[in-house]
Design a protein around this motif. Structure first.
Motif, PDB file in Angstrom:
ATOM      1  N   GLN A  22      30.206  66.636  33.927  1.00 30.24           N
ATOM      2  CA  GLN A  22      29.174  67.506  34.477  1.00 30.24           C
ATOM      3  C   GLN A  22      29.638  68.181  35.760  1.00 30.24           C
ATOM      4  O   GLN A  22      29.347  69.357  35.998  1.00 30.24           O
ATOM      5  N   ILE A  23      30.391  67.451  36.585  1.00 24.22           N
ATOM      6  CA  ILE A  23      30.935  68.033  37.810  1.00 24.22           C
ATOM      7  C   ILE A  23      31.924  69.145  37.483  1.00 24.22           C
ATOM      8  O   ILE A  23      31.905  70.223  38.088  1.00 24.22           O
ATOM      9  N   ARG A  24      32.791  68.910  36.508  1.00 29.31           N
ATOM     10  CA  ARG A  24      33.748  69.947  36.120  1.00 29.31           C
ATOM     11  C   ARG A  24      33.023  71.191  35.624  1.00 29.31           C
ATOM     12  O   ARG A  24      33.418  72.321  35.929  1.00 29.31           O
ATOM     13  N   PHE A  25      31.959  70.987  34.878  1.00 32.67           N
ATOM     14  CA  PHE A  25      31.191  72.124  34.356  1.00 32.67           C
ATOM     15  C   PHE A  25      30.550  72.920  35.488  1.00 32.67           C
ATOM     16  O   PHE A  25      30.656  74.148  35.522  1.00 32.67           O
ATOM     17  N   ILE A  26      29.889  72.232  36.412  1.00 36.30           N
ATOM     18  CA  ILE A  26      29.185  72.971  37.463  1.00 36.30           C
ATOM     19  C   ILE A  26      30.185  73.643  38.400  1.00 36.30           C
ATOM     20  O   ILE A  26      29.955  74.768  38.860  1.00 36.30           O
ATOM     21  N   LYS A  27      31.320  73.008  38.649  1.00 36.14           N
ATOM     22  CA  LYS A  27      32.329  73.650  39.496  1.00 36.14           C
ATOM     23  C   LYS A  27      32.872  74.919  38.829  1.00 36.14           C
ATOM     24  O   LYS A  27      33.149  75.917  39.503  1.00 36.14           O
ATOM     25  N   GLU A  28      33.003  74.881  37.519  1.00 35.14           N
ATOM     26  CA  GLU A  28      33.483  76.063  36.802  1.00 35.14           C
ATOM     27  C   GLU A  28      32.457  77.187  36.877  1.00 35.14           C
ATOM     28  O   GLU A  28      32.812  78.350  37.085  1.00 35.14           O
ATOM     29  N   ASP A  80      38.857  76.440  46.247  1.00 31.92           N
ATOM     30  CA  ASP A  80      38.589  75.849  44.938  1.00 31.92           C
ATOM     31  C   ASP A  80      37.850  74.516  45.008  1.00 31.92           C
ATOM     32  O   ASP A  80      37.589  73.912  43.964  1.00 31.92           O
ATOM     33  N   LEU A  81      37.518  74.042  46.208  1.00 33.56           N
ATOM     34  CA  LEU A  81      36.839  72.750  46.339  1.00 33.56           C
ATOM     35  C   LEU A  81      35.705  72.847  47.350  1.00 33.56           C
ATOM     36  O   LEU A  81      35.902  73.336  48.462  1.00 33.56           O
ATOM     37  N   PRO A  82      34.516  72.376  46.990  1.00 29.81           N
ATOM     38  CA  PRO A  82      33.431  72.355  47.977  1.00 29.81           C
ATOM     39  C   PRO A  82      33.629  71.236  48.993  1.00 29.81           C
ATOM     40  O   PRO A  82      34.407  70.304  48.772  1.00 29.81           O
ATOM     41  N   LEU A  83      32.913  71.343  50.096  1.00 26.22           N
ATOM     42  CA  LEU A  83      32.957  70.349  51.163  1.00 26.22           C
ATOM     43  C   LEU A  83      31.671  69.534  51.184  1.00 26.22           C
ATOM     44  O   LEU A  83      30.577  70.076  50.973  1.00 26.22           O
ATOM     45  N   ASP A  84      31.789  68.252  51.438  1.00 28.81           N
ATOM     46  CA  ASP A  84      30.631  67.388  51.624  1.00 28.81           C
ATOM     47  C   ASP A  84      30.116  67.608  53.045  1.00 28.81           C
ATOM     48  O   ASP A  84      30.785  67.283  54.026  1.00 28.81           O
TER      49      ASP A  84
END
Length: 285
Positions: free
Chosen positions: A152-158, A220-224
């Motif tokens: 699910q994380i891979r999907f939403i990041k895409e 390409d990566l979000p931050l917490d």
């Protein structure tokens, strides 16, 4: 601007009381609100329509609700017309500023046999915010399987990364005399991720932590936001078991690297009594 993410557990608090008003009061200061476990016609809260309830509790806010799970409960014929009751379970975004467009994204899932597995989703809202438009996502990941959460994380990041290429909710609007929509690069992904810091799912979301540089802003990566503000701790939590003996950090706000310079603060309000989860707050300049 103040943002808050809150899994409201269909309006039920740790005291087992259904009280949407106290939930609303605890997040009243937010400009943009992401809610999870918003339900319609759920027997555990008296078949309340929480999407309508929160729309009324924030009457001057724009709002959008996406029911990822929609299941027939029963029906009857009233005055010659079929009337259905449907259990709906999903996410909501409320905004003090106009919501220009939305998409309701269904997350990947697989069938289970002895544990509940609802269809999960994310609501994407393009908001005409001060300082320029941005995207806000309210989502809720699977609670049982780390592997499913990773998918699910891979999907939403895409979806987030390809927003411009996919065109969001609408393109070519001029053909029908509608204004063209913006394609903001800045975004916040807010919700109940059902994962703990530094778990495999968390690393899938934000990448590995470099021993020297840490996690630097990248395209390409979000931050917490909580980690960025050094608000994580061993004692920190955003969820508590009904008997109050187990505490976990499951809720987050992730933001795009280009918004990092605007991040002022991030925190969890563990005093809020309206759910078994607690609100995650983020403030941007």
């Amino acid at each position: 601007m103040k943002f808050v993410s809150y899994n409201i557990q269909f309006g039920m608090g740790l005291d087992d009381k259904f009280d949407p008003v106290r939930i609303a009061n605890s997040i009243r200061d937010a400009d943009i609100i992401a809610l999870q476990e918003v339900t319609r016609d759920f027997h555990r809260n008296g078949h309340a329509d929480l999407a309508e309830t929160f729309s009324k509790l924030f009457p001057d806010y724009s709002c959008t609700f996406g029911a990822a799970c929609d299941v027939l409960i029963d029906h009857q014929i009233i005055e010659g017309r079929r009337r259905e009751r449907r259990f709906q379970f999903g996410n909501m975004v409320l905004s003090r500023y106009p919501i220009l467009a939305t998409r309701h994204l269904l997350l990947p899932r697989s069938r289970t046999y002895d544990k509940l597995n609802l269809q999960r989703g994310a609501v994407e809202a393009v908001i005409d915010a001060p300082g320029g438009p941005l995207r806000v996502y309210s989502l809720h990941l699977d609670h049982v399987s780390p592997g499913e959460r990773i998918a699910q994380i891979r999907f939403i990041k895409e979806r987030v990364a390809n927003f411009g290429r996919e065109g969001g909710a609408l393109t070519g609007a001029g053909q029908f005399g509608l204004p063209d929509l913006p394609f903001p690069s800045g975004y916040l992904i807010m919700g109940d991720f059902n994962m703990e810091p530094e778990s495999p799912e968390y690393i899938e979301m934000v990448g590995l932590d470099d021993a020297f540089y840490g996690r630097v802003p990248r395209a390409d990566l979000p931050l917490d936001a909580l980690a960025r503000c050094r608000a994580h701790s061993r004692e920190g939590y955003s969820w508590m078991s009904p008997d109050r003996t187990v505490r976990k950090h499951l809720d987050y706000c992730f933001l795009s690297g280009d918004l990092a310079p605007r991040l002022k603060s991030a925190s969890v309000d563990v005093s809020a009594p309206g759910s078994d989860h607690f609100p995650v707050w983020v403030e941007l300049d």
